[in-house]
Design an enzyme around this catalytic site. Structure first.
Site, PDB file in Angstrom:
ATOM      1  N   ASP A 116      64.423  -3.418 -14.112  1.00 57.78           N
ATOM      2  CA  ASP A 116      63.688  -2.542 -13.216  1.00 57.78           C
ATOM      3  C   ASP A 116      64.691  -1.919 -12.240  1.00 57.78           C
ATOM      4  O   ASP A 116      65.286  -2.624 -11.420  1.00 57.78           O
ATOM      5  CB  ASP A 116      62.627  -3.354 -12.461  1.00 57.78           C
ATOM      6  CG  ASP A 116      61.717  -2.489 -11.595  1.00 57.78           C
ATOM      7  OD1 ASP A 116      62.114  -1.361 -11.254  1.00 57.78           O
ATOM      8  OD2 ASP A 116      60.614  -2.967 -11.258  1.00 57.78           O
ATOM      9  N   HIS A 117      64.858  -0.601 -12.346  1.00 55.92           N
ATOM     10  CA  HIS A 117      65.888   0.055 -11.542  1.00 55.92           C
ATOM     11  C   HIS A 117      65.552   0.059 -10.053  1.00 55.92           C
ATOM     12  O   HIS A 117      66.399   0.421  -9.210  1.00 55.92           O
ATOM     13  CB  HIS A 117      66.089   1.494 -12.021  1.00 55.92           C
ATOM     14  CG  HIS A 117      67.524   1.892 -12.122  1.00 55.92           C
ATOM     15  ND1 HIS A 117      68.442   1.647 -11.130  1.00 55.92           N
ATOM     16  CD2 HIS A 117      68.222   2.507 -13.118  1.00 55.92           C
ATOM     17  CE1 HIS A 117      69.633   2.101 -11.489  1.00 55.92           C
ATOM     18  NE2 HIS A 117      69.528   2.634 -12.706  1.00 55.92           N
ATOM     19  N   ARG A 118      64.344  -0.362  -9.684  1.00 56.69           N
ATOM     20  CA  ARG A 118      63.981  -0.423  -8.272  1.00 56.69           C
ATOM     21  C   ARG A 118      64.582  -1.635  -7.578  1.00 56.69           C
ATOM     22  O   ARG A 118      64.731  -1.647  -6.344  1.00 56.69           O
ATOM     23  CB  ARG A 118      62.460  -0.451  -8.116  1.00 56.69           C
ATOM     24  CG  ARG A 118      61.757   0.801  -8.628  1.00 56.69           C
ATOM     25  CD  ARG A 118      60.248   0.633  -8.607  1.00 56.69           C
ATOM     26  NE  ARG A 118      59.813  -0.458  -9.469  1.00 56.69           N
ATOM     27  CZ  ARG A 118      58.539  -0.831  -9.625  1.00 56.69           C
ATOM     28  NH1 ARG A 118      57.576  -0.189  -8.956  1.00 56.69           N
ATOM     29  NH2 ARG A 118      58.224  -1.822 -10.430  1.00 56.69           N
ATOM     30  N   CYS A 146      67.587  -3.127  -8.406  1.00 57.79           N
ATOM     31  CA  CYS A 146      69.047  -3.140  -8.377  1.00 57.79           C
ATOM     32  C   CYS A 146      69.569  -1.862  -9.009  1.00 57.79           C
ATOM     33  O   CYS A 146      68.820  -1.097  -9.631  1.00 57.79           O
ATOM     34  CB  CYS A 146      69.604  -4.360  -9.116  1.00 57.79           C
ATOM     35  SG  CYS A 146      69.391  -4.287 -10.907  1.00 57.79           S
TER      36      CYS A 146
END
Length: 485
Positions: free
Chosen positions: A455-457, A459
């Site tokens: 999940d790019h949110r 890291c």
């Protein structure tokens, strides 16, 4: 006399409904406190539900295959035993697992002799209260006539009638022999048995766990099973039994399979994950030759530990999450918006496993406190329970990170959908012989592909790449993990 309505209890973990798989009692049976009365299938597990008070069963509120919402009437118990309990000492006293549930629907009118009581509280949350009365009573044969339903003013009751000698299409197969119901987990198997007109009580399970599966239905109806089909196909290829060219195939029909239980919740979870999570995937090939040697050495030195590839990779993952804690996290949502990142102190490691109910994700809780041998034992135990269809809701919930060994399907890589609400998943492809450069020379090595979806949110790519590289280095040289232990 009073009658008490026991409603479907709070199943925990956000579950709001359950499907009735099998009634363990019939109208007119006497039940005791904490006796299991029905088997239900939730989106997470198949479990038996105990009734929290004693008395005579006067109504069963639902049929096999019916979905009930939490708070809906499940079973009505009446008689002197129930009345005595309603006015006697509270059986809930001293039970720490008991918790009050809000009930759906309006309260009974004043003056009604119908009461609703949670009794002992031996529902799915906590799994028992310590009364020691969880064993089943002998069941009434489903074909036998049941006593008339009590006339107390309770919630609407589904009419109970004697089961037919043989099921008809569209009806659940509930025939028994000698008062014992066949051991069937999947409602789909029951439905298919009814459509084929097969009496489940006459079948002998092919698997040692005693569970009747679809293959047993195919065997009983004379259809080729998955194991027999290749042989029959080969025989047809010789021309001895192949149909003439141009012969129209008959008997084909479309099939419709409702999304229930695990299938439905997985559909919803995957849809939510893909809709909410901005996921990204990165991958790397790793030389697993030393990992295979380490596995073989452990098998020789500690054969009783059963340490295979999956426990070793699980150990690498736990160590990696200790170094990169941002990935052991979830994103909190509020009104469709991300409002916070929750980083979890404990590593509850989920792993993909096959079960009679489809793909499930058992969870090894507190994996950060386990040795490699303890991880191997936990993975082995949960895998066995998954194959038997006996995982509890507690063993299927609470995960913070998922490990997916899709290499067992013979594939190299994948870009899996994250197991919502987690923030990352590591996949391991098959380990195969490939040419690999070693000290400037091309050699044949054991190579696997590691795929990491995150999940790019929670890291950026640097954190995700650092974690993946750490695991890959541990695969290529397991001794580097000694620095983390």
């Amino acid at each position: 006399m009073s009658a008490q309505v026991f409603r479907l209890p709070d199943l925990g973990e956000g579950l709001t409904e359950a499907e009735i798989v099998e009634w363990l009692v019939a109208v007119g049976d006497e039940v005791t406190i904490d006796q299991n009365v029905v088997t239900v299938e939730t989106a997470k597990a198949t479990v038996e539900v105990p009734v929290p008070f004693a008395g005579t069963v006067s109504a069963l509120h639902g049929e096999i295959g019916q979905l009930l919402e939490v708070g809906a009437p499940l079973i009505t118990v009446g008689g002197a035993a129930a009345e005595g309990q309603a006015t006697g000492s509270d059986p809930r006293a001293g039970h720490e697992q008991y918790r009050t549930e809000e009930r759906a629907g309006a309260a009974p009118p004043e003056g009604s002799d119908t009461t609703e009581d949670e009794g002992s509280g031996a529902v799915l949350i906590g799994f028992g209260t310590g009364h020691g009365k969880t064993g089943r009573r002998a069941r009434r044969p489903r074909g036998a006539a049941a006593p008339a339903t009590a006339t107390a003013p309770v919630a609407p009751v589904t009419e109970q009638s004697p089961a037919p000698a043989a099921p008809t299409a569209g009806q659940p197969a509930t025939a028994v022999t000698g008062g014992q119901a066949p051991k069937v987990i999947s409602p789909l198997v029951r439905r298919e048995a009814a459509e084929r007109g097969i009496d489940l009580a006459t079948l002998t399970p092919s698997q040692p766990d005693g569970i009747i599966r679809r293959a047993d239905l195919e065997q009983a109806s004379g259809e080729p099973t998955a194991e027999q089909a290749p042989a029959q196909t080969a025989a047809a290829a010789t021309g001895s039994t192949a149909p003439a060219t141009g012969t129209r195939t008959t008997g084909l029909r479309d099939e419709r399979e409702p999304l229930t239980g695990v299938m439905r919740i997985m559909t919803e979870r995957l849809t939510t994950s893909r809709r909410e999570i901005p996921e990204a995937t990165t991958w790397v090939d790793a030389d697993a030759t030393e990992l295979m040697r380490a596995k073989d050495a452990l098998k020789t030195a500690r054969p009783e530990a059963g340490i295979g590839i999956l426990p070793l990779v699980a150990r690498f993952v736990v160590a990696g999450l200790h170094r990169f804690p941002a990935l052991n996290a979830s994103v909190e949502m509020e009104d469709g918006r991300a409002v916070a990142v929750q980083r979890h102190a404990r590593v509850n490691l989920g792993f993909a496993a096959q079960s009679p109910r489809g793909l499930v994700v058992p969870v090894v809780h507190d994996a950060q406190d386990m040795t490699t041998s303890e991880l191997a034992a936990a993975l082995r135990e949960l895998t066995g329970l998954a194959r038997e269809g006996r995982l509890s809701p507690a063993q299927l919930t609470g995960g913070t990170f998922t490990l997916n060994n899709y290499g067992v399907f013979g594939v190299d890589g994948s870009t899996p959908i994250i197991n919502h609400p987690e923030a990352a998943m590591l996949g391991v492809g098959r380990i195969v012989d490939r040419p690999w450069a070693v000290d400037g020379e091309v050699r044949v090595r054991k190579v696997t592909q590691l795929g990491f979806t995150f999940d790019h949110r929670v890291c950026d790519g640097g954190t995700a790449g650092g974690f993946l590289r750490f695991v890959a280095d541990a695969v290529e040289n397991p001794t580097v993990l000694l620095a983390e232990l």
